[in-house]
Design a protein around this motif. Structure first.
Motif, mmCIF file in Angstrom:
data_model
loop_
_atom_site.group_PDB
_atom_site.id
_atom_site.type_symbol
_atom_site.label_atom_id
_atom_site.label_comp_id
_atom_site.label_asym_id
_atom_site.label_seq_id
_atom_site.Cartn_x
_atom_site.Cartn_y
_atom_site.Cartn_z
ATOM 1 N N ALA A 334 -5.489 0.232 0.805
ATOM 2 C CA ALA A 334 -6.081 1.528 1.108
ATOM 3 C C ALA A 334 -7.605 1.383 1.428
ATOM 4 C CB ALA A 334 -5.787 2.495 0.441
ATOM 5 N N TYR A 335 -8.430 1.850 2.442
ATOM 6 C CA TYR A 335 -9.532 1.625 2.530
ATOM 7 C C TYR A 335 -10.321 2.835 2.859
ATOM 8 C CZ TYR A 335 -14.051 -0.226 5.279
ATOM 9 O OH TYR A 335 -15.205 -0.341 5.628
ATOM 10 N N GLY A 344 -14.201 6.341 9.591
ATOM 11 C CA GLY A 344 -13.063 6.655 8.968
ATOM 12 C C GLY A 344 -12.191 7.904 9.976
ATOM 13 N N LEU A 345 -12.897 8.655 10.564
ATOM 14 C CA LEU A 345 -12.042 9.711 11.394
ATOM 15 C C LEU A 345 -12.098 9.739 12.999
ATOM 16 C CD1 LEU A 345 -13.413 12.691 9.175
ATOM 17 C CD2 LEU A 345 -11.087 11.643 8.975
ATOM 18 N N GLU A 353 -3.587 14.830 12.838
ATOM 19 C CA GLU A 353 -3.465 13.555 13.426
ATOM 20 C C GLU A 353 -4.281 12.598 12.606
ATOM 21 O OE1 GLU A 353 -2.554 14.519 18.059
ATOM 22 O OE2 GLU A 353 -4.649 15.051 17.291
ATOM 23 N N LEU A 356 -2.089 11.145 9.900
ATOM 24 C CA LEU A 356 -0.899 10.550 10.572
ATOM 25 C C LEU A 356 -1.358 9.030 10.741
ATOM 26 C CD1 LEU A 356 1.128 12.511 13.093
ATOM 27 C CD2 LEU A 356 1.835 11.106 11.226
ATOM 28 N N VAL A 357 -2.912 8.914 10.677
ATOM 29 C CA VAL A 357 -3.376 7.410 10.976
ATOM 30 C C VAL A 357 -2.640 6.617 9.833
ATOM 31 C CG1 VAL A 357 -5.347 6.087 10.637
ATOM 32 C CG2 VAL A 357 -5.510 8.225 12.048
ATOM 33 N N ARG A 413 -5.371 10.622 2.902
ATOM 34 C CA ARG A 413 -4.580 9.780 3.872
ATOM 35 C C ARG A 413 -4.524 8.343 3.114
ATOM 36 N NH1 ARG A 413 -8.096 8.843 8.791
ATOM 37 N NH2 ARG A 413 -9.159 7.084 7.968
ATOM 38 N N GLU A 414 -5.482 7.772 2.666
ATOM 39 C CA GLU A 414 -5.601 6.429 1.982
ATOM 40 C C GLU A 414 -4.657 6.468 0.781
ATOM 41 O OE1 GLU A 414 -6.663 3.853 3.780
ATOM 42 O OE2 GLU A 414 -7.079 5.407 5.505
#
Lengths: 493, 340
Positions: A334-335, A344-345, A353, A356-357, A413-414
């Motif tokens: 994870a980063y 990042g985005l 979305e 969802l990355v 997310r990560e």
């Protein structure tokens, strides 16, 4: 001779949730080199931008020789007599040295312009200072030290008698720094006021006549630095002024650090301009531990993080995971990158979305070759709830969220998939207290779950609070650092 | 969803306004002209002609949607269209002996592949050598045009070697005509199916998702271990492929042979079709239909006014500038510069 030329009184500036400057005052005199000292995020650059006319403060005044400074008007300010040398050079790469210098002195729209004539005083000045600069060389071919000289020449050939330099030594080698200091002393002796924005204690001790310290946007004090203790403003005291009281490192770990995790073996990584950004670096991060790496921006932090997560190629050396060469998909990485908007985005895409990355690789969210949009939306709503992201709807574009919520989207997310290796770079920059605490809790949780965590940050409090081991990164090399203020701040013994 | 309808309605109203303004500028009677446009494009036979004209626009427009969504500004649709046509014509020529039912799809596949590979040239230059796609695709258009002109006067020229054109394909190889009078052929179904496939690909598959991510922020993609290069290559390849397919359909559906006048600027028009469709495949369907209708209608108008299809190009230009400007304005409102 030593009269006050520039007086800053009660300046305050707020960016969103962050109070960048609060009630900052200082007096700058002619014939002195006055350093403004502070950590990253202390407000030094904001103060500089106020003086340069790039930022209009919310409150406070600045006067130059008794006249109020016209905030937000860079050109008028330059005409008054304040010259800036910016940290990020403002040179036109395809122009020659003399053309760049001439840019600062364009006579007006309709007058004939001859770069070589306009640049003549600067070239003469360079000779006087013992600098060898080819006036017709293209600036983008010059080494950074020479580019900086061009910037300084631009500033010096103006009418100004106040010269403000933002972190001028950040890009220079030791010899170049000595040379710069020699020139600055000469200028001081001519009676100019020199304002030097800096973060390295050793340099301040070497050159500053007086120093003003900022911490988290607040004015701490002004004084005359003295080499050794006996109550004066020595390096140790300055360091304390800069970072305040260091909090005790908290050890609330539940899993004992044991197993071998990430190991870097003498890695060499190149930066975007081909320079050796990380040199011969060896480091181990065992599972269930946080290794904190302090240091000032631009010393190889981003390059190191990218090399570890496999985004940037290694020129030499090896990244190992549990003794074996790390390959794609192993370990689970994870980063959290430093530049959330840049790396990042996808700002125009929705919250869903952007989550969802990470999630689109998850087999639970796929059926055959297709994404299961319903399941993905449920999964995303779950994350939004768990990580307390404040949004209207998961289909809102992420670009419209506040910085804190954007950061939470990345962290959510990560960390959604129990990483084995977590690399975070300045994870709380620009966040308010609550969001900061939240992100820290999540990092601790990942650590407690057995992840190897590499924390790279310019925020000493953050490093002290989270890390089990601490290092200091300078010019692409790491040194172990005790959790003392002085050691982390500037490599001062 | 509601927003989509509101925006769609606004776009339609705007297009109608532009249409009226253009007609007025040309000095034509507005009411009468609109009536003739509608007659040529919407009345019984007119509708068929609209579909015929829209088919290649939709296909090539879809190609542009794919590329631009991946952040690749493919301006080379025209070249990809021409090379695609040559690929199809070559297979039609060497495969004379093959039964028409088998050869038909082979010709279309060849057109797709030829267009795609030609576009991939620009893609490779970008990924490997950082050559700007805008520049390379524009220039490759000229290469393609010369190549096309050489092919129809050289290796692919008709057997009698009199005119710069290929031999006409046998009628059995032509796409089935639904409406003989108005040339309506089954290619329109290929276009509709392609809209569905591209929509599903972009929005319902992981690869399509990655492609959009790369288009929005390649750095963020890379930081998440998604290599932009391969996806960009895929996107421009598919984009060129769809332009090539558009040409193949036009070849087997309408012309039956290739010659100097084959191109009709479809590859260039595809860009406004995609932009006006909001870079969405379904949007491209509607804007393709709109411009198809304009072409069909203005042919009717041309019989009386003498301005011919010029009017279509004027309307396209004005509409695209207006639309792009409007989008930029909306975008700027939506993402204010964040503090710090």
């Amino acid at each position: 001779m030593n009269d006050v030329v520039l007086e800053v009184t009660g300046i305050g500036k707020r960016f969103g949730a962050v109070q960048a400057l609060r009630d900052v005052s200082a007096q700058f005199r002619s014939g002195e080199i006055h350093a403004v000292l502070g950590e990253n995020g202390a407000g030094k650059t904001t103060l500089m931008n106020v003086l340069a006319g790039f930022v209009v403060p919310d409150v406070g005044t600045v006067t130059y020789r008794g006249k109020p400074l016209p905030f937000g008007e860079p050109i008028a300010i330059r005409r008054m007599g304040l010259e800036m040398v910016h940290q990020h050079f403002m040179l036109v790469p395809a122009f020659s040295v003399e053309e760049n210098v001439a840019l600062a002195h364009i006579p007006g729209l309709l007058r004939p312009l001859r770069a070589s004539r306009l640049a003549e005083p600067a070239v003469r000045l360079a000779k006087d200072m013992g600098w060898e600069i080819a006036p017709s060389a293209r600036t983008n071919g010059l080494p950074v030290g020479a580019q900086q000289r061009v910037e300084i020449l631009k500033a010096l050939t103006g009418k100004g008698d106040v010269l403000i330099l933002d972190e001028p030594t950040a890009v220079l080698g030791p010899d170049e720094i000595d040379d710069l200091f020699r020139v600055l002393r000469g200028l001081r002796d001519q009676g100019r006021a020199i304002v030097l924005i800096a973060h390295k204690l050793s340099e301040i001790m070497a050159i500053a006549d007086r120093v003003t310290v900022l911490r988290r946007g607040e004015f701490v004090g002004t004084g005359v630095p003295t080499p050794v203790g006996n109550g004066g403003l020595d390096a140790r005291t300055l360091a304390l002024w800069m970072v305040g009281e260091l909090p005790e490192a908290r050890h609330d770990r539940s899993v004992a650090a044991s197993e071998e995790g990430l190991a870097l073996e003498s890695i060499l990584v190149r930066g975007d301009r081909g320079e050796a950004a990380v040199r011969d670096l060896t480091l181990a991060v065992r599972r269930g531990t946080v290794v904190g790496i302090g240091g000032v921006d631009g010393n190889g932090q981003v390059e190191l993080a990218e090399a570890v997560v496999g985004v940037r190629p290694l020129v030499q050396g090896e990244v190992r995971w549990r003794g074996e060469r790390a390959r794609a998909g192993r370990p689970q990485v994870a980063y959290v990158p430093q530049d959330r908007r840049g790396d990042g985005l996808a700002l125009r895409m929705s919250v869903l979305e952007n989550l969802l990355v990470a999630g689109h690789r998850d087999s639970a969210l796929k059926r055959g070759p297709f994404l299961r949009l319903g399941a993905a939306a449920r999964w995303a709503r779950g994350l939004v709830e768990r990580f307390q992201i404040k949004i209207g709807s998961i289909s809102d574009p992420v670009g419209g969220l506040s910085g804190g919520n954007q950061q939470k989207v990345i962290v959510a997310r990560e960390l959604s998939s129990e990483p084995e290796l977590l690399v975070v770079v300045n994870p709380t920059r620009g966040l308010d207290l609550r969001a900061t605490r939240y992100v820290h809790d999540q990092v601790r949780r990942a650590r407690n779950a057995g992840a190897s965590v590499l924390l790279i940050s310019t925020d000493l409090d953050e490093i002290a609070e989270l890390s089990d081991e601490t290092y200091y990164l300078s010019r692409g090399e790491v040194r172990p650092a005790a959790l003392g203020a002085a050691a982390l701040v500037g490599g001062v013994p | 969803m509601k927003r989509v309808f509101v925006e769609g309605g606004l776009v339609l109203a705007g297009l109608l306004l532009i249409l009226i303004a253009t007609i007025a500028t040309f000095g034509l009677p507005v009411g009468e002209s609109l009536r003739m446009l509608a007659e040529g494009s919407l009345s019984g036979g007119g509708l068929a002609r609209t579909l015929v004209k829209a088919t290649p626009l939709i296909l090539a427009g879809l190609g542009m949607v794919l590329a631009w969504r991946a952040g690749i500004y493919n301006i080379g649709g025209e070249g990809q269209y021409l090379v695609g046509a040559l690929g199809g014509a070559w297979v039609a020529r060497v495969g004379v002996a093959v039964p028409a039912l088998v050869l038909k799809p082979l010709v279309l596949i060849a057109a797709f592949l030829a267009g795609g590979l030609f576009a991939a040239l620009a893609g490779l230059l970008m990924v490997k050598r950082h050559v700007q796609v805008v520049i390379s695709t524009i220039l490759l258009n000229f290469v393609a045009l010369q190549f096309f002109n050489w092919a129809v006067t050289g290796p692919l020229q008709e057997a009698s070697r009199r005119l710069p054109q290929t031999d006409r394909v046998p009628d059995s190889l032509m796409l089935f005509r639904l409406d003989r009078q108005n040339d309506l052929h089954t290619g329109v179904f290929v276009a509709l199916a392609s809209v569905a496939v591209v929509t599903v690909f972009l929005f319902l598959t992981p690869t399509g998702f990655r492609l959009r991510l790369v288009g929005d922020n390649p750095r963020a993609a890379r930081a998440n271990r998604i290599e932009p290069g391969r996806l960009q290559l895929l996107a421009i390849g598919l984009s060129g492929g769809l332009c090539g397919l558009a040409a193949g359909i036009e070849y087997l559906g309408i012309t039956g042979q290739l010659g100097y006048g084959f191109s009709q600027q479809i590859g260039f028009l595809a860009i406004p079709v995609a932009l006006l469709g909001g870079l969405h495949p379904i949007g491209a369907l509607f804007s393709g239909l709109y411009f198809g209708a304009l072409f069909a209608g203005s042919e009717n108008l041309a019989r009386f006014s003498g301005f011919g299809t010029t009017i279509v190009f004027v309307i396209q230009g004005v509409a695209v500038i207006g639309f792009v400007g409007l989008r930029a304005l909306i975008e700027r409102r939506r993402t204010p510069e964040a503090a710090l």
